[in-house]
Design a protein around this motif. Structure first.
Motif, PDB file in Angstrom:
ATOM      1  N   LEU A  52      -5.817 -16.123  10.225  1.00 27.51           N
ATOM      2  CA  LEU A  52      -4.889 -15.514   9.542  1.00 27.51           C
ATOM      3  C   LEU A  52      -5.116 -14.832   8.459  1.00 27.51           C
ATOM      4  CD1 LEU A  52      -2.433 -18.881   9.947  1.00 27.51           C
ATOM      5  CD2 LEU A  52      -2.686 -16.779  11.194  1.00 27.51           C
ATOM      6  N   ALA A  53      -6.223 -14.928   7.620  1.00 25.08           N
ATOM      7  CA  ALA A  53      -6.679 -14.307   6.566  1.00 25.08           C
ATOM      8  C   ALA A  53      -6.882 -12.754   7.075  1.00 25.08           C
ATOM      9  CB  ALA A  53      -7.940 -14.844   5.792  1.00 25.08           C
ATOM     10  N   ALA A  54      -7.532 -12.496   8.251  1.00 29.26           N
ATOM     11  CA  ALA A  54      -8.156 -11.428   8.534  1.00 29.26           C
ATOM     12  C   ALA A  54      -6.976 -10.784   9.064  1.00 29.26           C
ATOM     13  CB  ALA A  54      -9.087 -11.575   9.675  1.00 29.26           C
ATOM     14  N   ALA A  55      -5.850 -11.408   9.594  1.00 30.30           N
ATOM     15  CA  ALA A  55      -4.616 -10.644  10.418  1.00 30.30           C
ATOM     16  C   ALA A  55      -3.816 -10.117   8.944  1.00 30.30           C
ATOM     17  CB  ALA A  55      -3.888 -11.747  10.992  1.00 30.30           C
ATOM     18  N   ALA A  56      -3.607 -10.971   7.933  1.00 29.04           N
ATOM     19  CA  ALA A  56      -3.044 -10.490   6.794  1.00 29.04           C
ATOM     20  C   ALA A  56      -3.771  -9.289   6.075  1.00 29.04           C
ATOM     21  CB  ALA A  56      -3.076 -11.754   5.780  1.00 29.04           C
ATOM     22  N   LEU A  57      -4.996  -9.372   5.909  1.00 29.55           N
ATOM     23  CA  LEU A  57      -5.628  -8.358   5.455  1.00 29.55           C
ATOM     24  C   LEU A  57      -5.668  -6.987   6.148  1.00 29.55           C
ATOM     25  CD1 LEU A  57      -7.488  -7.253   3.183  1.00 29.55           C
ATOM     26  CD2 LEU A  57      -9.436  -8.106   4.702  1.00 29.55           C
ATOM     27  N   GLN A  58      -5.445  -7.033   7.476  1.00 27.25           N
ATOM     28  CA  GLN A  58      -5.526  -6.014   8.354  1.00 27.25           C
ATOM     29  C   GLN A  58      -3.996  -5.415   8.248  1.00 27.25           C
ATOM     30  OE1 GLN A  58      -6.004  -6.829  12.656  1.00 27.25           O
ATOM     31  NE2 GLN A  58      -6.885  -4.734  12.826  1.00 27.25           N
ATOM     32  N   GLY A  59      -3.092  -6.200   8.185  1.00 32.77           N
ATOM     33  CA  GLY A  59      -1.763  -5.700   8.150  1.00 32.77           C
ATOM     34  C   GLY A  59      -1.665  -5.284   6.866  1.00 32.77           C
ATOM     35  N   ALA A  60      -2.013  -5.563   6.183  1.00 34.27           N
ATOM     36  CA  ALA A  60      -1.757  -5.044   4.412  1.00 34.27           C
ATOM     37  C   ALA A  60      -2.368  -3.639   4.336  1.00 34.27           C
ATOM     38  CB  ALA A  60      -2.269  -5.784   3.256  1.00 34.27           C
ATOM     39  N   ILE A  61      -3.585  -3.488   4.882  1.00 32.24           N
ATOM     40  CA  ILE A  61      -4.317  -2.248   4.823  1.00 32.24           C
ATOM     41  C   ILE A  61      -3.674  -1.295   5.722  1.00 32.24           C
ATOM     42  CG2 ILE A  61      -6.513  -1.032   5.500  1.00 32.24           C
ATOM     43  CD1 ILE A  61      -8.089  -3.899   4.541  1.00 32.24           C
ATOM     44  N   PHE A  62      -3.373  -1.500   6.915  1.00 37.67           N
ATOM     45  CA  PHE A  62      -2.616  -0.798   7.931  1.00 37.67           C
ATOM     46  C   PHE A  62      -1.443  -0.191   7.120  1.00 37.67           C
ATOM     47  CE2 PHE A  62      -5.752  -1.665  10.788  1.00 37.67           C
ATOM     48  CZ  PHE A  62      -5.610  -0.774  12.155  1.00 37.67           C
ATOM     49  N   ALA A  63      -0.420  -1.056   6.634  1.00 39.75           N
ATOM     50  CA  ALA A  63       0.806  -0.773   6.194  1.00 39.75           C
ATOM     51  C   ALA A  63       0.474   0.192   4.951  1.00 39.75           C
ATOM     52  CB  ALA A  63       1.414  -1.979   5.562  1.00 39.75           C
ATOM     53  N   VAL A  64      -0.299   0.036   4.012  1.00 34.47           N
ATOM     54  CA  VAL A  64      -0.716   1.125   2.908  1.00 34.47           C
ATOM     55  C   VAL A  64      -1.189   2.338   3.252  1.00 34.47           C
ATOM     56  CG1 VAL A  64      -1.920   1.192   0.758  1.00 34.47           C
ATOM     57  CG2 VAL A  64      -1.010  -0.839   1.221  1.00 34.47           C
ATOM     58  N   VAL A  65      -2.128   2.160   4.391  1.00 38.66           N
ATOM     59  CA  VAL A  65      -2.471   3.545   4.700  1.00 38.66           C
ATOM     60  C   VAL A  65      -1.481   4.264   5.337  1.00 38.66           C
ATOM     61  CG1 VAL A  65      -4.246   4.607   6.161  1.00 38.66           C
ATOM     62  CG2 VAL A  65      -5.184   2.894   5.025  1.00 38.66           C
ATOM     63  N   ARG A  66      -0.761   3.575   6.317  1.00 34.07           N
ATOM     64  CA  ARG A  66       0.279   4.348   6.885  1.00 34.07           C
ATOM     65  C   ARG A  66       1.374   4.916   6.035  1.00 34.07           C
ATOM     66  NH1 ARG A  66       2.383   5.390  12.248  1.00 34.07           N
ATOM     67  NH2 ARG A  66       4.055   6.692  11.735  1.00 34.07           N
ATOM     68  N   ALA A  67       1.707   4.228   4.901  1.00 34.54           N
ATOM     69  CA  ALA A  67       2.723   4.809   3.876  1.00 34.54           C
ATOM     70  C   ALA A  67       2.119   5.872   3.152  1.00 34.54           C
ATOM     71  CB  ALA A  67       2.960   3.527   3.132  1.00 34.54           C
ATOM     72  N   ALA A  68       0.762   5.810   2.881  1.00 38.56           N
ATOM     73  CA  ALA A  68       0.307   6.721   1.990  1.00 38.56           C
ATOM     74  C   ALA A  68       0.186   8.160   2.842  1.00 38.56           C
ATOM     75  CB  ALA A  68      -1.369   6.420   1.615  1.00 38.56           C
ATOM     76  N   VAL A  69      -0.185   7.947   4.279  1.00 36.83           N
ATOM     77  CA  VAL A  69      -0.458   9.103   5.104  1.00 36.83           C
ATOM     78  C   VAL A  69       1.047   9.800   5.534  1.00 36.83           C
ATOM     79  CG1 VAL A  69      -0.924   9.967   7.307  1.00 36.83           C
ATOM     80  CG2 VAL A  69      -2.504   8.550   5.935  1.00 36.83           C
ATOM     81  N   ASP A  70       2.108   8.882   5.634  1.00 37.04           N
ATOM     82  CA  ASP A  70       3.349   9.411   5.904  1.00 37.04           C
ATOM     83  C   ASP A  70       4.006  10.230   4.555  1.00 37.04           C
ATOM     84  OD1 ASP A  70       3.432   8.569   8.553  1.00 37.04           O
ATOM     85  OD2 ASP A  70       4.588   6.819   8.031  1.00 37.04           O
ATOM     86  N   ARG A  71       3.675   9.585   3.593  1.00 38.17           N
ATOM     87  CA  ARG A  71       4.059  10.297   2.408  1.00 38.17           C
ATOM     88  C   ARG A  71       3.324  11.579   2.331  1.00 38.17           C
ATOM     89  NH1 ARG A  71       8.604  10.009  -1.028  1.00 38.17           N
ATOM     90  NH2 ARG A  71       8.244  10.904  -2.997  1.00 38.17           N
ATOM     91  N   GLY A  72       2.039  11.605   2.089  1.00 41.81           N
ATOM     92  CA  GLY A  72       1.205  12.840   2.121  1.00 41.81           C
ATOM     93  C   GLY A  72       1.801  13.812   2.978  1.00 41.81           C
ATOM     94  N   GLY A  73       1.794  13.410   4.295  1.00 46.33           N
ATOM     95  CA  GLY A  73       2.523  14.331   5.253  1.00 46.33           C
ATOM     96  C   GLY A  73       3.726  15.158   4.852  1.00 46.33           C
ATOM     97  N   ALA A  74       4.622  14.263   4.276  1.00 47.59           N
ATOM     98  CA  ALA A  74       5.917  14.619   4.070  1.00 47.59           C
ATOM     99  C   ALA A  74       5.812  15.507   2.776  1.00 47.59           C
ATOM    100  CB  ALA A  74       6.874  13.650   3.780  1.00 47.59           C
ATOM    101  N   VAL A  75       5.042  15.486   1.992  1.00 46.28           N
ATOM    102  CA  VAL A  75       4.936  16.110   0.534  1.00 46.28           C
ATOM    103  C   VAL A  75       4.185  17.497   1.309  1.00 46.28           C
ATOM    104  CG1 VAL A  75       3.645  16.476  -1.695  1.00 46.28           C
ATOM    105  CG2 VAL A  75       4.894  14.305  -0.994  1.00 46.28           C
ATOM    106  N   GLY A  76       3.143  17.279   2.046  1.00 43.31           N
ATOM    107  CA  GLY A  76       2.484  18.568   2.566  1.00 43.31           C
ATOM    108  C   GLY A  76       3.546  19.574   3.476  1.00 43.31           C
ATOM    109  N   VAL A  77       4.223  18.890   4.006  1.00 43.47           N
ATOM    110  CA  VAL A  77       5.418  19.678   4.633  1.00 43.47           C
ATOM    111  C   VAL A  77       6.168  20.500   3.617  1.00 43.47           C
ATOM    112  CG1 VAL A  77       7.333  19.721   6.379  1.00 43.47           C
ATOM    113  CG2 VAL A  77       5.305  18.692   7.027  1.00 43.47           C
TER     114      VAL A  77
END
Length: 86
Positions: A52-77
């Motif tokens: 469960l710790a691995a799953a929580a850590l993985q989910g948190a990392i994926f969510a933060v990276v995805r949000a940062a990439v989505d936001r960065g892409g929108a700013v770039g556009v």
């Protein structure tokens, strides 16, 4: 830029975010757990807490990276076109 035009860009960014997040998770797991491989949910030799710790850590990392990439892409556009992708 309308939503249909941004969709392929968003998909490519999403794939890149997934690759980046997976690599980042593997590195963070090695540092925090001292183990090379994160446990699978069906791994018989791992305890509930570790899985469960691995799953929580993985989910948190994926969510933060995805949000940062989505936001960065929108700013770039917006910088390229002058319009926020909607």
């Amino acid at each position: 830029m309308n939503r249909a035009a941004y969709k392929p860009v968003g998909m490519l960014l999403g794939i890149g975010a997934g690759v980046l997040a997976g690599a980042l998770f593997r590195q963070v797991w090695k540092l925090t757990a001292g183990d090379g491989d994160a446990p699978n949910a069906t791994d018989e030799d791992r305890r509930w807490g570790e899985i469960l710790a691995a799953a929580a850590l993985q989910g948190a990392i994926f969510a933060v990276v995805r949000a940062a990439v989505d936001r960065g892409g929108a700013v770039g556009v917006r910088r390229l076109t002058g319009h926020w992708p909607s």
